[in-house]
Every structure is written in structure tokens, then in C-alpha cells.
Design a protein around this motif. Structure first.
Motif, PDB file in Angstrom:
ATOM      1  N   HIS A  97     -45.391  91.144  -9.758  1.00 45.02           N
ATOM      2  CA  HIS A  97     -45.126  92.203  -8.787  1.00 45.02           C
ATOM      3  C   HIS A  97     -46.209  93.269  -8.963  1.00 45.02           C
ATOM      4  O   HIS A  97     -46.154  94.087  -9.882  1.00 45.02           O
ATOM      5  CB  HIS A  97     -43.732  92.804  -8.996  1.00 45.02           C
ATOM      6  N   VAL A 135     -55.557  90.071  -5.528  1.00 42.86           N
ATOM      7  CA  VAL A 135     -55.425  91.119  -6.537  1.00 42.86           C
ATOM      8  C   VAL A 135     -56.803  91.343  -7.151  1.00 42.86           C
ATOM      9  O   VAL A 135     -57.450  90.394  -7.605  1.00 42.86           O
ATOM     10  CB  VAL A 135     -54.422  90.708  -7.638  1.00 42.86           C
ATOM     11  N   ARG A 187     -53.009  85.119   2.395  1.00 36.73           N
ATOM     12  CA  ARG A 187     -52.778  84.963   0.961  1.00 36.73           C
ATOM     13  C   ARG A 187     -53.041  86.302   0.281  1.00 36.73           C
ATOM     14  O   ARG A 187     -53.691  87.191   0.840  1.00 36.73           O
ATOM     15  CB  ARG A 187     -53.678  83.881   0.363  1.00 36.73           C
ATOM     16  N   THR A 188     -52.537  86.451  -0.942  1.00 34.15           N
ATOM     17  CA  THR A 188     -52.714  87.700  -1.678  1.00 34.15           C
ATOM     18  C   THR A 188     -54.068  87.727  -2.378  1.00 34.15           C
ATOM     19  O   THR A 188     -54.612  86.688  -2.766  1.00 34.15           O
ATOM     20  CB  THR A 188     -51.614  87.875  -2.735  1.00 34.15           C
ATOM     21  N   ALA A 220     -51.358  94.279  -3.993  1.00 34.14           N
ATOM     22  CA  ALA A 220     -52.317  93.251  -3.599  1.00 34.14           C
ATOM     23  C   ALA A 220     -52.717  93.437  -2.147  1.00 34.14           C
ATOM     24  O   ALA A 220     -51.929  93.906  -1.320  1.00 34.14           O
ATOM     25  CB  ALA A 220     -51.723  91.859  -3.801  1.00 34.14           C
ATOM     26  N   ASP A 221     -53.952  93.079  -1.851  1.00 35.52           N
ATOM     27  CA  ASP A 221     -54.408  93.014  -0.469  1.00 35.52           C
ATOM     28  C   ASP A 221     -54.079  91.629   0.076  1.00 35.52           C
ATOM     29  O   ASP A 221     -53.640  90.743  -0.669  1.00 35.52           O
ATOM     30  CB  ASP A 221     -55.917  93.261  -0.395  1.00 35.52           C
ATOM     31  N   THR A 222     -54.296  91.452   1.360  1.00 35.53           N
ATOM     32  CA  THR A 222     -54.111  90.131   1.963  1.00 35.53           C
ATOM     33  C   THR A 222     -55.367  89.741   2.724  1.00 35.53           C
ATOM     34  O   THR A 222     -56.108  90.594   3.210  1.00 35.53           O
ATOM     35  CB  THR A 222     -52.904  90.102   2.918  1.00 35.53           C
ATOM     36  N   GLU A 236     -55.373  85.354  -6.745  1.00 35.42           N
ATOM     37  CA  GLU A 236     -54.066  85.371  -6.117  1.00 35.42           C
ATOM     38  C   GLU A 236     -53.014  85.831  -7.123  1.00 35.42           C
ATOM     39  O   GLU A 236     -53.110  85.525  -8.315  1.00 35.42           O
ATOM     40  CB  GLU A 236     -53.702  83.974  -5.614  1.00 35.42           C
ATOM     41  N   ALA A 237     -52.012  86.547  -6.640  1.00 32.12           N
ATOM     42  CA  ALA A 237     -50.927  86.974  -7.514  1.00 32.12           C
ATOM     43  C   ALA A 237     -50.106  85.774  -7.951  1.00 32.12           C
ATOM     44  O   ALA A 237     -49.910  84.814  -7.193  1.00 32.12           O
ATOM     45  CB  ALA A 237     -50.041  87.986  -6.787  1.00 32.12           C
TER      46      ALA A 237
END
Length: 240
Positions: free
Chosen positions: A187, A213, A210-211, A190-192, A181-182
């Protein structure tokens, strides 16, 4: 500064579904946050409907390193209704066989210390995504105080199985993939994934986005207890 709890997720079979529906139960290629938080909640004895107790665990920042990708396999599952005896619909269930992951959770030290203790004497048995997938070995690798998730995932020794390390000793991977997660101040692209647990209530499970990375880290060393001498080397030398 936050602390980081580190887990080794390894077993004959794992299954981490994030979008499984109806008769097709898929698995992601790495453990999901909802699955790992569910594992910690089970160890702590948190009931499925207790969203208030779940919330602090769900707020932890999550990351996972792929140390041994495993092999995706498919199983056809049949069942009968326990009252009527009628056959239930045939389902497809996917698993990861012989996979090993390092999962890390970052957050407040006291909460992670409680989770670490709970894993050593769990209230409910932990499993790797599904009840049919028990862990093969000890789950907890350690609790790192005043640490960051990214640094811990880069430093924890390579946790691949001895047979896998032996098989790849001449062509070991140079890097390991990390899915995390980021950070709040980060910044980055990122995918979700709809994998942020909100409620595990059986009648109405809920997950938010959620993010995710995707990065990589150089291959760290093997665990200190890994055998320095491999007797199978002699057999391979003779056959070559």
C-alpha cells in the motif's frame, strides 16, 4: 517464493513508447513493461494474435533500474507508399541514445526459466522497443530463484558502460532510480501508466493501466569483470 529474471537493456538506440500516436512517436525515459514483455514473447516465438500465450508473461511483475540515463534525440522520418509511390506524412521519432537499464521480472520459476532459455536462442530477433534498435550485448543477466524483485534490483552490479563509469568515476551517482510495479500486498503512493499489455494483435493493440512506484537504491558495485586498472587515468593525470 517467486523467482526473478534479470535483463541488461543496452544499445546505441532504444525507444520505449507508451503513448505514441500518429506522426509523433515519443519514448519514455525507461523501458516499458509492454516493450519488455514483447521482447520475451518474440524470443519465445509467441505470435502477435496469441493473447492466451501472452497472458502469463503479461502477469509477471515488472521493474527497471536506470543505470545510464542516455540522451534523448529526435529523428525526422520520411517514407513512400510502396504501391503508389506517394510521400507519406513526415513523422518525428524520439530515441534514447547510449542508455543502459536493468530490467527485472518476478513470477513463477518455470515460466521465467523458459524465457531465460528462449533469450539464448530466440525465435524472433529481440529489439529495444523498435525493430531499428537491436541490443548491443547479451540480454540475460541471470535468473534468481526464491528472490524478490526489489532486492534483486538493489543487488545487481552497476551495469553502466565502461566509458560512462570512467567519465563519472570521480562523481559517480550515489543512488540509482528504480521504477517498479507495486506488490499485491503493498500500500503505497503510485502513478499509473497505460502499459499493461493485453493484446499485441496488429489490428487492435490493447493495453491496460499498471502501477509505477518510483524509488531509489544505493549504487551497487560494478560487475566482477570490470577492469581494475584504467589506462586512460595516466593520460588524464598528465593533462590536469
Amino acid at each position: 517464493m517467486s523467482s526473478v529474471l534479470v535483463l541488461r537493456l543496452a544499445g546505441p538506440l532504444q525507444s520505449w513508447g507508451a503513448s505514441s500516436r500518429f506522426t509523433r512517436r515519443t519514448t519514455e525515459s525507461a523501458p516499458t513493461k509492454s516493450g519488455v514483455i514483447g521482447l520475451l514473447a518474440a524470443a519465445a516465438g509467441i505470435e502477435r494474435g496469441d493473447d492466451q500465450a501472452l497472458a502469463p508473461l503479461a502477469a509477471l511483475r515488472f521493474g527497471v533500474r536506470i543505470d545510464q540515463p542516455g540522451t534523448r534525440i529526435r529523428d525526422f522520418h520520411t517514407a513512400h507508399h510502396r504501391v503508389s509511390g506517394k510521400s507519406m506524412p513526415l513523422t518525428e521519432r524520439f530515441y534514447l541514445a547510449d542508455a543502459v537499464f536493468v530490467a527485472a521480472l518476478e513470477g513463477e520459476h518455470t515460466l521465467l526459466a523458459q524465457s531465460y532459455t528462449a533469450l539464448q536462442a530466440p525465435v524472433y530477433p529481440p529489439f529495444l522497443g523498435r525493430r531499428s534498435c537491436p541490443p548491443a550485448e547479451q540480454l540475460e543477466l541471470g535468473l534468481h530463484e526464491d528472490a524478490e524483485l526489489e532486492n534483486v534490483l538493489a543487488q545487481v552490479p552497476w551495469q553502466a558502460s565502461p566509458w560512462y563509469r570512467r567519465q563519472h568515476r570521480r562523481h559517480a551517482p550515489q543512488e540509482l532510480t528504480v521504477l517498479r510495479e507495486a506488490a499485491a500486498s503493498e500500500h503505497t503512493v503510485a502513478d499509473t501508466l497505460r502499459d499493461q499489455p493485453v493484446s499485441f494483435t496488429a489490428a487492435h493493440r490493447r493495453h491496460a493501466l499498471r502501477t509505477v512506484v518510483t524509488t531509489s537504491v544505493p549504487l551497487p558495485g560494478t560487475p566482477a569483470d570490470a577492469p581494475a586498472h584504467d589506462p586512460f587515468d595516466a593520460l588524464e593525470d598528465e593533462s590536469s
